[in-house]
Design an enzyme around this catalytic site. Sequence first.
Site, PDB file in Angstrom:
ATOM      1  N   ARG A 163      -2.634  18.162  -6.684  1.00 14.57           N
ATOM      2  CA  ARG A 163      -2.367  17.887  -5.420  1.00 14.57           C
ATOM      3  C   ARG A 163      -2.195  19.408  -4.777  1.00 14.57           C
ATOM      4  NH1 ARG A 163      -4.233  13.676  -6.481  1.00 14.57           N
ATOM      5  NH2 ARG A 163      -3.810  11.603  -5.608  1.00 14.57           N
ATOM      6  N   GLU A 194       3.500  14.762   0.532  1.00 16.96           N
ATOM      7  CA  GLU A 194       1.934  15.177   0.027  1.00 16.96           C
ATOM      8  C   GLU A 194       1.494  15.513   1.335  1.00 16.96           C
ATOM      9  OE1 GLU A 194      -1.492  13.085  -0.189  1.00 16.96           O
ATOM     10  OE2 GLU A 194      -1.154  12.871  -2.249  1.00 16.96           O
ATOM     11  N   SER A 223      -0.929   8.307   0.092  1.00 19.13           N
ATOM     12  CA  SER A 223       0.397   8.463  -0.546  1.00 19.13           C
ATOM     13  C   SER A 223       1.135   9.588   0.429  1.00 19.13           C
ATOM     14  CB  SER A 223       0.325   9.349  -1.730  1.00 19.13           C
ATOM     15  OG  SER A 223      -0.345   8.278  -2.840  1.00 19.13           O
TER      16      SER A 223
HETATM   17  P1  FAD Z   1      -7.104  16.547   7.360  1.00 20.27           P
HETATM   18  O1  FAD Z   1      -6.049  15.391   7.379  1.00 20.27           O
HETATM   19  O2  FAD Z   1      -8.083  16.560   8.579  1.00 20.27           O
HETATM   20  O3  FAD Z   1      -6.444  17.846   6.899  1.00 20.27           O
HETATM   21  C1  FAD Z   1      -5.634  18.069   5.898  1.00 20.27           C
HETATM   22  C2  FAD Z   1      -5.038  19.668   5.849  1.00 20.27           C
HETATM   23  O4  FAD Z   1      -6.200  20.322   5.431  1.00 20.27           O
HETATM   24  C3  FAD Z   1      -4.703  19.834   7.015  1.00 20.27           C
HETATM   25  O5  FAD Z   1      -3.561  20.852   6.995  1.00 20.27           O
HETATM   26  C4  FAD Z   1      -6.003  20.681   7.628  1.00 20.27           C
HETATM   27  O6  FAD Z   1      -5.372  21.732   8.668  1.00 20.27           O
HETATM   28  C5  FAD Z   1      -6.415  21.354   6.416  1.00 20.27           C
HETATM   29  N1  FAD Z   1      -7.840  21.270   6.547  1.00 20.27           N
HETATM   30  C6  FAD Z   1      -8.910  20.269   6.753  1.00 20.27           C
HETATM   31  N2  FAD Z   1      -9.908  20.682   6.734  1.00 20.27           N
HETATM   32  C7  FAD Z   1     -10.098  21.991   6.443  1.00 20.27           C
HETATM   33  C8  FAD Z   1     -11.042  23.003   6.596  1.00 20.27           C
HETATM   34  N3  FAD Z   1     -12.374  22.880   6.593  1.00 20.27           N
HETATM   35  N4  FAD Z   1     -10.569  24.255   6.079  1.00 20.27           N
HETATM   36  C9  FAD Z   1      -9.169  24.632   6.150  1.00 20.27           C
HETATM   37  N5  FAD Z   1      -8.220  23.711   6.006  1.00 20.27           N
HETATM   38  C10 FAD Z   1      -8.667  22.445   6.365  1.00 20.27           C
HETATM   39  N6  FAD Z   1      -5.991  11.645  -1.432  1.00 20.27           N
HETATM   40  C11 FAD Z   1      -6.205  12.037  -2.518  1.00 20.27           C
HETATM   41  O7  FAD Z   1      -6.172  13.033  -3.165  1.00 20.27           O
HETATM   42  N7  FAD Z   1      -6.442  10.948  -3.313  1.00 20.27           N
HETATM   43  C12 FAD Z   1      -6.337   9.608  -2.831  1.00 20.27           C
HETATM   44  O8  FAD Z   1      -6.681   8.611  -3.562  1.00 20.27           O
HETATM   45  C13 FAD Z   1      -6.408   9.400  -1.436  1.00 20.27           C
HETATM   46  N8  FAD Z   1      -6.229   8.154  -0.963  1.00 20.27           N
HETATM   47  C14 FAD Z   1      -6.007   8.040   0.605  1.00 20.27           C
HETATM   48  C15 FAD Z   1      -6.028   6.668   0.958  1.00 20.27           C
HETATM   49  C16 FAD Z   1      -5.886   6.303   2.107  1.00 20.27           C
HETATM   50  C17 FAD Z   1      -5.907   5.214   2.894  1.00 20.27           C
HETATM   51  C18 FAD Z   1      -5.669   7.462   3.112  1.00 20.27           C
HETATM   52  C19 FAD Z   1      -5.359   7.666   4.676  1.00 20.27           C
HETATM   53  C20 FAD Z   1      -5.656   8.884   2.453  1.00 20.27           C
HETATM   54  C21 FAD Z   1      -5.645   9.167   1.137  1.00 20.27           C
HETATM   55  N9  FAD Z   1      -5.681  10.347   0.674  1.00 20.27           N
HETATM   56  C22 FAD Z   1      -6.134  10.654  -0.752  1.00 20.27           C
HETATM   57  C23 FAD Z   1      -5.304  11.756   1.384  1.00 20.27           C
HETATM   58  C24 FAD Z   1      -6.621  12.093   2.097  1.00 20.27           C
HETATM   59  O9  FAD Z   1      -7.641  11.274   2.223  1.00 20.27           O
HETATM   60  C25 FAD Z   1      -7.036  13.595   1.569  1.00 20.27           C
HETATM   61  O10 FAD Z   1      -6.291  14.146   1.389  1.00 20.27           O
HETATM   62  C26 FAD Z   1      -8.443  14.065   2.253  1.00 20.27           C
HETATM   63  O11 FAD Z   1      -8.882  15.166   1.525  1.00 20.27           O
HETATM   64  C27 FAD Z   1      -8.118  14.452   3.641  1.00 20.27           C
HETATM   65  O12 FAD Z   1      -9.229  14.971   4.325  1.00 20.27           O
HETATM   66  P2  FAD Z   1      -9.207  15.224   5.851  1.00 20.27           P
HETATM   67  O13 FAD Z   1     -10.513  15.844   6.106  1.00 20.27           O
HETATM   68  O14 FAD Z   1      -8.928  13.781   6.697  1.00 20.27           O
HETATM   69  O15 FAD Z   1      -8.199  16.345   5.966  1.00 20.27           O
HETATM   70  N1  EPU Z   2       3.968   1.504  -8.726  1.00 17.89           N
HETATM   71  C1  EPU Z   2       5.009   0.476  -8.462  1.00 17.89           C
HETATM   72  N2  EPU Z   2       5.348   0.255  -7.017  1.00 17.89           N
HETATM   73  C2  EPU Z   2       4.453   0.503  -6.211  1.00 17.89           C
HETATM   74  C3  EPU Z   2       3.482   1.740  -6.314  1.00 17.89           C
HETATM   75  C4  EPU Z   2       3.272   1.860  -7.724  1.00 17.89           C
HETATM   76  O1  EPU Z   2       5.700   0.092  -9.243  1.00 17.89           O
HETATM   77  O2  EPU Z   2       4.812   0.271  -4.792  1.00 17.89           O
HETATM   78  C5  EPU Z   2       3.676   1.732  -9.976  1.00 17.89           C
HETATM   79  C6  EPU Z   2       2.330   1.040 -10.461  1.00 17.89           C
HETATM   80  O3  EPU Z   2       2.557  -0.420 -10.658  1.00 17.89           O
HETATM   81  C7  EPU Z   2       1.832   1.922 -11.555  1.00 17.89           C
HETATM   82  C8  EPU Z   2       2.247   3.216 -11.010  1.00 17.89           C
HETATM   83  O4  EPU Z   2       3.363   3.116 -10.269  1.00 17.89           O
HETATM   84  O5  EPU Z   2       2.478   1.488 -12.670  1.00 17.89           O
HETATM   85  C9  EPU Z   2       1.067   4.352 -10.425  1.00 17.89           C
HETATM   86  O6  EPU Z   2       0.692   3.155  -9.408  1.00 17.89           O
HETATM   87  P1  EPU Z   2      -1.015   3.589  -8.873  1.00 17.89           P
HETATM   88  O7  EPU Z   2      -1.746   3.487  -9.861  1.00 17.89           O
HETATM   89  O8  EPU Z   2      -1.043   2.669  -7.478  1.00 17.89           O
HETATM   90  O9  EPU Z   2      -0.933   5.122  -8.530  1.00 17.89           O
HETATM   91  P2  EPU Z   2      -0.120   5.865  -7.595  1.00 17.89           P
HETATM   92  O10 EPU Z   2       0.520   7.093  -8.747  1.00 17.89           O
HETATM   93  O11 EPU Z   2       0.960   5.252  -6.748  1.00 17.89           O
HETATM   94  C10 EPU Z   2      -1.801   7.755  -7.362  1.00 17.89           C
HETATM   95  C11 EPU Z   2      -2.272   8.820  -6.234  1.00 17.89           C
HETATM   96  C12 EPU Z   2      -3.155   8.022  -5.364  1.00 17.89           C
HETATM   97  C13 EPU Z   2      -4.262   7.552  -6.283  1.00 17.89           C
HETATM   98  C14 EPU Z   2      -3.875   6.666  -7.430  1.00 17.89           C
HETATM   99  C15 EPU Z   2      -5.113   6.367  -8.214  1.00 17.89           C
HETATM  100  C16 EPU Z   2      -0.638  10.307  -5.880  1.00 17.89           C
HETATM  101  C17 EPU Z   2       0.519  11.021  -4.914  1.00 17.89           C
HETATM  102  N3  EPU Z   2      -1.112   9.228  -5.710  1.00 17.89           N
HETATM  103  O12 EPU Z   2      -1.099   6.902  -6.792  1.00 17.89           O
HETATM  104  O13 EPU Z   2      -3.645   9.070  -4.473  1.00 17.89           O
HETATM  105  O14 EPU Z   2      -5.226   7.021  -5.259  1.00 17.89           O
HETATM  106  O15 EPU Z   2      -3.135   7.595  -8.065  1.00 17.89           O
HETATM  107  O16 EPU Z   2      -5.584   7.252  -9.028  1.00 17.89           O
HETATM  108  O17 EPU Z   2      -0.880  11.382  -6.758  1.00 17.89           O
HETATM  109  C18 EPU Z   2      -2.960   9.853  -2.056  1.00 17.89           C
HETATM  110  O18 EPU Z   2      -2.905  10.983  -2.713  1.00 17.89           O
HETATM  111  O19 EPU Z   2      -3.138   9.617  -0.853  1.00 17.89           O
HETATM  112  C19 EPU Z   2      -3.269   8.617  -3.034  1.00 17.89           C
HETATM  113  C20 EPU Z   2      -3.758   7.483  -2.507  1.00 17.89           C
END
Ligand code: FAD
Ligand code: EPU
Length: 335
Positions: free
Chosen positions: A161, A331, A235
């Site tokens: 991250r 994050e 997250s």
């Molecule tokens: P924004 O929210 O618009 O921007 C994020 C940051 O980047 C801000 O600081 C912004 O100023 C900067 N920025 C954006 N675009 C640019 C650019 N072109 N140049 C320079 N700076 C820029 N993330 C994960 O890693 N894994 C996941 O599994 C994951 N699951 C998600 C699930 C949900 C339901 C949600 C809502 C979010 C999740 N995220 C996850 C977080 C998010 O989707 C990512 O961080 C994504 O890359 C953000 O993209 P964005 O375009 O919306 O960025």
């Molecule tokens: N868990 C719990 N309780 C909860 C949530 C999770 O006990 O409420 C336990 C789960 O049972 C599992 C472990 O925690 O044993 C990990 O959970 P999960 O697989 O759901 O993944 P996570 O670590 O909670 C991370 C990323 C997610 C990404 C998933 C899948 C971070 C901060 N988050 O979540 O990214 O989608 O793994 O790879 O690393 C994001 O960055 O926004 C995001 C959603």
Amino acid sequence: MEIKKNISLKAYNTFGIDVSASNFVEVSSVENLKEVLLVNNKPILILGGGSNVLFTKNYEGLAIKNNFKGIEIVNENQDQISLKVGAGEVWHEFVMDCIENGYAGIENLSLIPGNVGASPMQNIGAYGTEVKDLINEVEAFDLRDNSIRIFSNIECDFGYRSSVFKTSEKGNFFITAVTFKLNKKAGINTSYGAIEAELVRMNVSSPTIKDVSNAVISIRSSKLPDPKLLGNSGSFFKNPIVAEEEKNKILINYPNAPHYSQPNGSFKMAAGWLIEKCGWKGKRIDNYGVHDKQALVLVNYGGAKGSDIYNLSTQIITSVNDTFGIILEREVNIL
Ligand code: FAD
Ligand code: EPU
């Protein structure tokens, strides 16, 4: 290209926080961007899909929505393809395009909200893949001298991250395009336990990249809220990395605490598990709270203030620290 005044950002952040930007503009090319910067003397905020930000107050500056589009083949041979993708392309649509064309490697990153340009920012990751594994280079506009710089994968200094754009070069660059390398001969990655289990449930024995994508989409949909229905930014905290002794101390009382060994001998703990153990999962305070299916996700039930959600995150950090001696790091980008 019009600079608008006092625009609500509610539709531009997936938390659905209703703050305003004193100035707002959408740009789709470097020429656009240069023109805007020429007449602007305010701080700027770059916005992609707004899925990793929490607004705690109105933005007193210029919010620039990145709409750089286009996907171009840079290089191709029998085994691999290299694609240069505009920063304003929607991430999940790009992933779906790749899968349709049989370009493998990206399928585990299905359904992550946001745009391509933000993907290197925090090195998005999910289900055993991080985008750093797919990025060749990042093209970025240097906001200090209006030049274009190409960052190689190594120069991006990717970590969990994290990247140079979130650390030493924070605020210096506007990412304009990202070049990805993908495999034409599918080699899938189902090492993340939940994917294997989901494929079995789906009755798939020889998975294609489409099957893996479907499995990931199904797992994600079962625990992560759809921002169109419930405001959130995924997250809210990072999973903490701790030393072996710290992990062992927790395991004495909680032998089943999830933990993942890291290459340098440390351990990643599951922040969602720590937060749940402190009693926060599903907790609702007025119109905001902690998601009931994933304690790592804070939610806006409608009309919440970003500052309330931020204060809740501080309470959670204190509570996890008091119970486990671990300080969670946010994050989400706080604005
Ligand atoms: P924004 O929210 O618009 O921007 C994020 C940051 O980047 C801000 O600081 C912004 O100023 C900067 N920025 C954006 N675009 C640019 C650019 N072109 N140049 C320079 N700076 C820029 N993330 C994960 O890693 N894994 C996941 O599994 C994951 N699951 C998600 C699930 C949900 C339901 C949600 C809502 C979010 C999740 N995220 C996850 C977080 C998010 O989707 C990512 O961080 C994504 O890359 C953000 O993209 P964005 O375009 O919306 O960025
Ligand atoms: N868990 C719990 N309780 C909860 C949530 C999770 O006990 O409420 C336990 C789960 O049972 C599992 C472990 O925690 O044993 C990990 O959970 P999960 O697989 O759901 O993944 P996570 O670590 O909670 C991370 C990323 C997610 C990404 C998933 C899948 C971070 C901060 N988050 O979540 O990214 O989608 O793994 O790879 O690393 C994001 O960055 O926004 C995001 C959603």
